[in-house]
Design a protein around this motif. Structure first.
Motif, PDB file in Angstrom:
ATOM      1  N   ILE A   1      10.732 -20.644 -33.414  1.00 31.40           N
ATOM      2  CA  ILE A   1       9.726 -21.699 -33.366  1.00 31.40           C
ATOM      3  C   ILE A   1       8.400 -21.087 -33.758  1.00 31.40           C
ATOM      4  O   ILE A   1       7.956 -20.115 -33.160  1.00 31.40           O
ATOM      5  N   THR A   2       7.750 -21.638 -34.749  1.00 32.06           N
ATOM      6  CA  THR A   2       6.495 -21.090 -35.216  1.00 32.06           C
ATOM      7  C   THR A   2       5.332 -21.757 -34.516  1.00 32.06           C
ATOM      8  O   THR A   2       5.489 -22.750 -33.807  1.00 32.06           O
ATOM      9  N   LEU A   3       4.138 -21.212 -34.723  1.00 35.27           N
ATOM     10  CA  LEU A   3       2.966 -21.721 -34.018  1.00 35.27           C
ATOM     11  C   LEU A   3       2.640 -23.167 -34.363  1.00 35.27           C
ATOM     12  O   LEU A   3       1.946 -23.842 -33.622  1.00 35.27           O
ATOM     13  N   ASP A   4       3.102 -23.655 -35.503  1.00 34.23           N
ATOM     14  CA  ASP A   4       2.834 -25.054 -35.839  1.00 34.23           C
ATOM     15  C   ASP A   4       3.899 -25.981 -35.263  1.00 34.23           C
ATOM     16  O   ASP A   4       3.910 -27.186 -35.560  1.00 34.23           O
ATOM     17  N   GLY A   5       4.791 -25.406 -34.439  1.00 33.43           N
ATOM     18  CA  GLY A   5       5.784 -26.216 -33.747  1.00 33.43           C
ATOM     19  C   GLY A   5       7.069 -26.416 -34.523  1.00 33.43           C
ATOM     20  O   GLY A   5       8.001 -27.041 -34.036  1.00 33.43           O
ATOM     21  N   ARG A   6       7.160 -25.916 -35.755  1.00 31.25           N
ATOM     22  CA  ARG A   6       8.360 -26.096 -36.552  1.00 31.25           C
ATOM     23  C   ARG A   6       9.401 -25.031 -36.219  1.00 31.25           C
ATOM     24  O   ARG A   6       9.066 -23.918 -35.882  1.00 31.25           O
ATOM     25  N   SER A   7      10.663 -25.404 -36.370  1.00 31.40           N
ATOM     26  CA  SER A   7      11.740 -24.434 -36.231  1.00 31.40           C
ATOM     27  C   SER A   7      12.059 -23.909 -37.619  1.00 31.40           C
ATOM     28  O   SER A   7      12.208 -24.663 -38.570  1.00 31.40           O
ATOM     29  N   ARG A   8      12.180 -22.588 -37.738  1.00 30.97           N
ATOM     30  CA  ARG A   8      12.371 -21.993 -39.049  1.00 30.97           C
ATOM     31  C   ARG A   8      13.470 -20.954 -38.960  1.00 30.97           C
ATOM     32  O   ARG A   8      13.501 -20.150 -38.047  1.00 30.97           O
ATOM     33  N   THR A   9      14.398 -20.959 -39.925  1.00 30.04           N
ATOM     34  CA  THR A   9      15.450 -19.956 -39.974  1.00 30.04           C
ATOM     35  C   THR A   9      15.010 -18.827 -40.878  1.00 30.04           C
ATOM     36  O   THR A   9      14.660 -19.047 -42.027  1.00 30.04           O
ATOM     37  N   LEU A  10      15.012 -17.609 -40.367  1.00 27.80           N
ATOM     38  CA  LEU A  10      14.569 -16.452 -41.121  1.00 27.80           C
ATOM     39  C   LEU A  10      15.746 -15.523 -41.342  1.00 27.80           C
ATOM     40  O   LEU A  10      16.621 -15.376 -40.476  1.00 27.80           O
TER      41      LEU A  10
ATOM     42  N   VAL B   1       5.850 -26.061 -19.301  1.00 27.03           N
ATOM     43  CA  VAL B   1       4.662 -26.603 -19.943  1.00 27.03           C
ATOM     44  C   VAL B   1       4.978 -27.017 -21.374  1.00 27.03           C
ATOM     45  O   VAL B   1       4.405 -27.982 -21.900  1.00 27.03           O
ATOM     46  N   GLY B   2       5.920 -26.330 -22.010  1.00 27.83           N
ATOM     47  CA  GLY B   2       6.335 -26.703 -23.350  1.00 27.83           C
ATOM     48  C   GLY B   2       7.066 -28.024 -23.389  1.00 27.83           C
ATOM     49  O   GLY B   2       7.206 -28.633 -24.452  1.00 27.83           O
ATOM     50  N   ASN B   3       7.537 -28.479 -22.233  1.00 24.92           N
ATOM     51  CA  ASN B   3       8.201 -29.776 -22.121  1.00 24.92           C
ATOM     52  C   ASN B   3       7.301 -30.820 -21.459  1.00 24.92           C
ATOM     53  O   ASN B   3       7.786 -31.804 -20.906  1.00 24.92           O
ATOM     54  N   GLY B   4       6.004 -30.581 -21.520  1.00 24.38           N
ATOM     55  CA  GLY B   4       5.051 -31.601 -21.106  1.00 24.38           C
ATOM     56  C   GLY B   4       4.596 -31.552 -19.668  1.00 24.38           C
ATOM     57  O   GLY B   4       3.813 -32.403 -19.236  1.00 24.38           O
ATOM     58  N   GLU B   5       5.032 -30.544 -18.890  1.00 23.29           N
ATOM     59  CA  GLU B   5       4.592 -30.447 -17.499  1.00 23.29           C
ATOM     60  C   GLU B   5       3.363 -29.539 -17.439  1.00 23.29           C
ATOM     61  O   GLU B   5       3.453 -28.342 -17.168  1.00 23.29           O
ATOM     62  N   ASP B   6       2.199 -30.140 -17.672  1.00 20.90           N
ATOM     63  CA  ASP B   6       0.966 -29.373 -17.857  1.00 20.90           C
ATOM     64  C   ASP B   6       0.615 -28.469 -16.695  1.00 20.90           C
ATOM     65  O   ASP B   6       0.008 -27.408 -16.890  1.00 20.90           O
ATOM     66  N   ASN B   7       0.944 -28.873 -15.480  1.00 19.24           N
ATOM     67  CA  ASN B   7       0.524 -28.087 -14.317  1.00 19.24           C
ATOM     68  C   ASN B   7       1.477 -26.936 -14.005  1.00 19.24           C
ATOM     69  O   ASN B   7       1.346 -26.277 -12.976  1.00 19.24           O
TER      70      ASN B   7
ATOM     71  N   ASN C   1      -1.291 -23.914 -21.158  1.00 16.08           N
ATOM     72  CA  ASN C   1      -1.091 -24.632 -22.416  1.00 16.08           C
ATOM     73  C   ASN C   1      -1.501 -23.712 -23.558  1.00 16.08           C
ATOM     74  O   ASN C   1      -2.668 -23.336 -23.674  1.00 16.08           O
ATOM     75  N   VAL C   2      -0.548 -23.345 -24.395  1.00  5.43           N
ATOM     76  CA  VAL C   2      -0.767 -22.345 -25.437  1.00  5.43           C
ATOM     77  C   VAL C   2      -0.416 -22.930 -26.803  1.00  5.43           C
ATOM     78  O   VAL C   2       0.604 -23.617 -26.957  1.00  5.43           O
ATOM     79  N   TYR C   3      -1.240 -22.626 -27.780  1.00 13.78           N
ATOM     80  CA  TYR C   3      -1.054 -23.104 -29.149  1.00 13.78           C
ATOM     81  C   TYR C   3       0.323 -22.711 -29.676  1.00 13.78           C
ATOM     82  O   TYR C   3       0.755 -21.579 -29.556  1.00 13.78           O
ATOM     83  N   GLY C   4       1.028 -23.689 -30.239  1.00 10.29           N
ATOM     84  CA  GLY C   4       2.364 -23.452 -30.753  1.00 10.29           C
ATOM     85  C   GLY C   4       3.446 -23.766 -29.757  1.00 10.29           C
ATOM     86  O   GLY C   4       4.622 -23.817 -30.114  1.00 10.29           O
ATOM     87  N   ILE C   5       3.063 -23.977 -28.487  1.00  7.74           N
ATOM     88  CA  ILE C   5       4.026 -24.308 -27.435  1.00  7.74           C
ATOM     89  C   ILE C   5       3.750 -25.683 -26.851  1.00  7.74           C
ATOM     90  O   ILE C   5       4.662 -26.488 -26.653  1.00  7.74           O
ATOM     91  N   SER C   6       2.492 -25.984 -26.592  1.00  6.71           N
ATOM     92  CA  SER C   6       2.157 -27.270 -25.983  1.00  6.71           C
ATOM     93  C   SER C   6       0.829 -27.770 -26.522  1.00  6.71           C
ATOM     94  O   SER C   6       0.038 -27.009 -27.082  1.00  6.71           O
ATOM     95  N   ALA C   7       0.599 -29.047 -26.307  1.00 10.04           N
ATOM     96  CA  ALA C   7      -0.701 -29.630 -26.615  1.00 10.04           C
ATOM     97  C   ALA C   7      -1.689 -29.269 -25.509  1.00 10.04           C
ATOM     98  O   ALA C   7      -1.332 -28.638 -24.511  1.00 10.04           O
TER      99      ALA C   7
END
Length: 375
Positions: A5-14, A118-124, A128-134
């Motif tokens: 999973i990249t920082l822009d939220g996309r899944s990428r196969t490398l 937090v990556g699944n929306g449970e903010d508390n 909250n980190v860029y690439g994982i959550s809003a």
């Protein structure tokens, strides 16, 4: 091949497996070549021409010809240590499925916790980190912020870590090729878990009279070999702590994990009691970076409990296998109660605070580790 999973939220196969860590963005930002020691094949981290079979391999905005970013390296479906088979292991901090809360399994949560919740929306339940959550839907700045959330260079970290230019590197300064072979890792070895003086070395945020390179430090610590995937009273991390209030500058002069947290959550350290300047007033917040009292119920905390780790003022080799806690010398610090990446409990706590009923025996309530008479 592995999906990341990249920082822009996309899944990428490398095509190549990536080693990793918190990527060396700081090198481009500072022009300082300070790498940490990493084993294994170069291809685990780097691509030479950003091309494989005529196809672009990675996002060209990434520095140092690295294959993926922090989140890409340190994410997986379930396992919390990825073994590349060449002596290289990657600690995972963000899993698709919830990590195992029992220690000692391939999917057990590591010491710093996991961003799963937090990556699944449970903010508390996590930072909250860029690439994982809003951004946090409730908080507009770091809790306990000392007034820096709207000040220029400070804003990207003090307001949120969930924006570009902040994220993982808001706390971590990658140094994957530095010599971290000493038992006690210091700034000379890339700092404990790459926790360095981010504000100074990345953003240049100190006023001129404070910019003394001798003060640009990182956190000291001793790291457990499997990052506490298996943890016990005689196998654990060792954290540095001090018994004093921290000053604003320099941020990491004491090289402690509590002082690192105080960089953004300063009121939780500088304004803990009614006196605001020492430890003599009436507490308005749970004390942090103070001695475990060598009296009363606290004096009974003498055997290390990973549920509520105590920090040490002096770190020496071998402490990672010692089960000794010394009231009157050892320290209560932020991570005595919290997991910095995240946990399944509100406020990133190490345990379920709602089940801590006074007078009821509960080995899973971390409060009772220090407050030994309350259960």
């Amino acid at each position: 091949m592995r999906k990341f999973i990249t920082l822009d939220g996309r899944s990428r196969t490398l095509r190549s497996l990536r080693i990793g860590g918190f990527v060396a963005l700081l090198i481009l930002m500072t022009g300082v070549t300070v790498w940490a020691r990493v084993g294994g094949a170069c291809v685990n981290c780097h691509t030479m021409h950003n091309s494989q079979d005529g196809v672009s391999v990675v996002d060209t905005t990434l520095p140092a010809l690295i294959n993926t970013d922090c989140v890409g390296c340190h994410s997986s479906d379930a396992e919390t240590i990825v073994d590349l088979g060449d002596g290289t292991r990657i600690p995972i901090v963000y899993t698709k499925t919830a990590p195992n809360l029992e220690q000692g399994t391939p999917t057990s949560m590591l010491a710093g916790g996991n961003f799963h919740w937090v990556g699944n929306g449970e903010d508390n339940k996590g930072h909250n980190v860029y690439g994982i959550s809003a951004r946090d839907a409730t908080l507009s700045k770091a809790p306990g912020d000392g007034g820096y959330a709207n000040e220029g260079l400070c804003q990207p970290c003090h307001s949120t870590l969930a924006v570009e230019g902040s994220g993982c590197e808001g706390c971590h300064m990658p140094a994957h090729h530095a010599d971290d072979s000493d038992a006690v890792v210091t700034s000379q070895g890339g700092s404990y878990r790459f926790l360095g003086d981010v504000m100074t070395q990345v953003f240049g945020g100190y006023p001129p009279e404070k910019q003394d390179p001798a003060l640009f430090k990182g956190v000291r610590g001793i790291e457990d070999p499997d990052w506490e995937q298996t943890v016990s009273s005689t196998k654990h991390n060792v954290y540095a702590g001090v018994d004093e209030n921290y000053s604003a500058y320099p941020i990491l002069a004491k090289e402690t994990v509590g002082q690192m947290c105080a960089g953004c959550h300063s009121n939780f350290h500088h304004a803990m009691n009614s006196e605001q300047g020492d430890f003599s007033g009436v507490w308005i917040r749970h004390p942090s970076d103070v001695l475990i009292p060598n009296e009363g119920e606290y004096a009974a905390y003498t055997t290390y409990n990973p549920l509520a780790p105590a920090a040490k003022q002096t770190l020496t080799a071998g402490m990672e296998t010692s089960d000794t806690v010394t009231p009157g010398s050892d320290i209560v610090t932020c991570i005595s109660c919290h997991r910095p990446h995240g946990s399944p409990y509100p406020d990133m706590l190490r345990w379920d605070y709602d089940t801590c009923d006074a007078g009821t025996a509960n080995d899973e309530c971390g409060c009772y580790v220090c407050h030994t008479a309350k259960d």
